[in-house]
Scaffold this motif. Structure first.
Motif, short mmCIF file in Angstrom:
data_model
loop_
_atom_site.label_atom_id
_atom_site.label_comp_id
_atom_site.label_asym_id
_atom_site.label_seq_id
_atom_site.Cartn_x
_atom_site.Cartn_y
_atom_site.Cartn_z
N ALA A 63 1.02 -1.02 0.14
CA ALA A 63 0.01 0.15 -0.11
C ALA A 63 0.84 1.28 0.10
O ALA A 63 1.82 1.42 0.80
CB ALA A 63 -0.72 0.19 1.25
N HIS A 64 0.53 2.02 -1.04
CA HIS A 64 1.77 3.00 -1.30
C HIS A 64 1.64 4.36 -0.32
O HIS A 64 2.62 4.63 0.48
CB HIS A 64 1.72 3.61 -2.61
N GLN A 65 0.60 4.75 -0.10
CA GLN A 65 0.14 5.95 0.65
C GLN A 65 -0.72 5.65 1.86
O GLN A 65 -1.36 4.84 1.87
CB GLN A 65 -0.43 6.72 -0.59
N GLN A 66 -0.73 6.76 2.47
CA GLN A 66 -1.69 6.66 3.72
C GLN A 66 -3.11 6.36 3.31
O GLN A 66 -3.85 5.67 3.98
CB GLN A 66 -1.78 7.84 4.55
N ALA A 67 -3.72 7.12 2.07
CA ALA A 67 -5.06 6.94 1.41
C ALA A 67 -5.19 5.43 1.11
O ALA A 67 -6.44 5.15 0.77
CB ALA A 67 -5.04 7.92 0.59
N ASP A 68 -3.93 4.73 1.09
CA ASP A 68 -4.31 3.36 0.36
C ASP A 68 -4.64 2.33 1.47
O ASP A 68 -4.59 0.88 0.95
CB ASP A 68 -3.11 2.95 -0.35
N LEU A 69 -4.78 2.71 2.71
CA LEU A 69 -5.31 1.48 3.77
C LEU A 69 -5.66 2.11 4.96
O LEU A 69 -5.75 3.41 5.01
CB LEU A 69 -4.24 0.52 4.24
N LYS A 70 -6.78 1.56 5.46
CA LYS A 70 -7.34 2.15 6.65
C LYS A 70 -6.88 2.60 7.71
O LYS A 70 -6.91 3.80 8.17
CB LYS A 70 -8.79 1.24 7.02
N ASN A 71 -6.07 1.36 8.35
CA ASN A 71 -5.41 1.68 9.60
C ASN A 71 -3.82 2.06 9.31
O ASN A 71 -2.93 1.23 9.69
CB ASN A 71 -5.56 0.50 10.48
N TRP A 72 -3.70 3.30 8.60
CA TRP A 72 -2.21 3.33 8.36
C TRP A 72 -1.25 3.63 9.47
O TRP A 72 -0.03 3.31 9.51
CB TRP A 72 -2.13 4.54 7.23
N LYS A 73 -1.97 4.12 10.39
CA LYS A 73 -1.06 4.73 11.74
C LYS A 73 -0.54 3.24 12.30
O LYS A 73 0.55 3.27 12.67
CB LYS A 73 -1.87 5.39 12.40
N GLY A 74 -1.32 2.28 12.40
CA GLY A 74 -1.06 1.21 13.29
C GLY A 74 -0.33 -0.04 12.37
O GLY A 74 0.20 -1.14 12.93
N ASN A 75 0.00 0.30 10.98
CA ASN A 75 0.66 -0.70 10.14
C ASN A 75 1.92 -0.31 9.74
O ASN A 75 2.62 -0.94 8.81
CB ASN A 75 -0.51 -0.79 9.03
N GLN A 76 2.55 0.86 10.19
CA GLN A 76 4.00 1.40 9.66
C GLN A 76 4.89 0.41 9.98
O GLN A 76 6.00 0.86 9.37
CB GLN A 76 4.01 2.53 10.15
N LYS A 77 4.73 -0.61 10.59
CA LYS A 77 5.76 -1.50 11.10
C LYS A 77 5.43 -2.98 10.46
O LYS A 77 6.33 -3.78 10.59
CB LYS A 77 6.33 -1.66 12.61
N ASN A 78 4.53 -2.83 9.88
CA ASN A 78 3.85 -4.10 9.13
C ASN A 78 4.41 -4.29 7.48
O ASN A 78 4.11 -3.28 7.03
CB ASN A 78 2.46 -4.45 9.46
N SER A 79 4.50 -5.58 7.29
CA SER A 79 4.82 -5.84 5.89
C SER A 79 3.69 -5.51 4.88
O SER A 79 2.55 -5.49 5.23
CB SER A 79 5.10 -7.24 5.59
N GLY A 80 4.07 -4.65 3.98
CA GLY A 80 3.08 -4.11 3.15
C GLY A 80 2.86 -2.70 3.28
O GLY A 80 2.27 -1.91 2.14
#
Length: 267
Positions: A156-173
């Protein structure tokens, strides 16, 4: 119009039991790129060589029930390229290219299935190896031909590309390194590959409606807690001919939604 669709099937045989052939017949694309087909040549014979009048081409993984890519096409290609020359990832069936060359244009449709790193450090390292090797391949390909790469990019390239971007910054993808790779891929400058994210060209500001994948955990799909992992990545001249996109969220052959783009040209 040239109608091009991409879909991660999570198993061709599974999708077949859910009516994928009837849906393809109704959609009537010129080409449909599939990822994670999870079949071997013996599974195709007598059953999946064609779908809704489209002829199938395949890149099988050596490991049974794993990965693999396909393209079903209404048009006969002038050449079929199976794999991109990397022994590790070609063994996983991750790249299939159909070439449609005419005196006016050298054009390819590519179905590509990027590795996922979500299962652990070993697969994340493999994903980084893939990204490192695949980038120069795309640069070299772009020097000689126009193309659209369709696939499950698993980024997912940008913050707009996933719902929970804050919680996924250390997750693959959604790791910073993966996102930086995508930024460089789309950079038209000297250091970039200069490809175009066609969906974002047509829909630059969408958020929740852009998602193409939902976790099977919890109620991610019902609550639309999704990610945009499926892309059309095109050379600029082809991207400029994109006219309309559609993400078919209600079509459930797997945990991914199909994405279609109509391009204003004909083969």
């Amino acid at each position: 119009m040239f109608k091009l669709t991409s879909l991660n099937l999570n198993g061709l045989r599974s999708a077949a039991t859910k009516g994928v052939a009837d849906w393809v017949a109704e959609l009537a694309p010129d080409c449909i790129c599939m990822q994670e087909i999870r079949v071997q040549a013996s599974d195709i014979e007598g059953r999946f060589e064609e779908m809704a009048g489209l002829r199938g081409h395949f890149h099988f993984a050596e490991k049974k029930g794993y990965a693999g890519t396909a393209i079903y096409s209404k048009h006969a290609p002038s050449d079929v390229v199976v794999g991109w020359g990397d022994k590790e990832f070609d063994a996983e069936g991750r790249y299939l290219e159909l070439r449609f060359d005419t005196p006016k244009r050298k054009f390819s449709v590519i179905s590509c299935y990027f590795p996922s790193g979500s299962s652990g450090e070993e697969r994340q390292a493999a994903k980084f190896r893939f990204l490192e090797g695949f980038f120069p391949h795309l640069i070299e390909l772009k020097k000689t031909r126009e193309f659209v790469l369709c696939g499950d990019i698993n980024i997912a390239h940008q913050q707009a590309d996933l719902k929970n971007w804050k919680g996924n910054q250390k997750n693959s993808g959604f790791l910073p390194e993966e996102r930086a790779w995508m930024t460089r891929l789309l950079d038209a400058g000297a250091e970039g590959a200069g490809l175009v994210d066609v969906y974002r060209l047509l829909k630059p500001h969408t958020t929740e409606e852009c998602y193409t994948w939902w976790s099977n955990r919890g109620q991610a799909y019902a609550k639309n807690v999704g990610w945009r992992l499926d892309y059309h990545l095109a050379t600029p001249k082809i991207a400029a001919l994109a006219r309309h996109e559609a993400i078919f969220k209600t079509i459930k052959f797997s945990d991914h939604a199909p994405i279609t783009v109509d391009y204003e040209f004909e083969l």
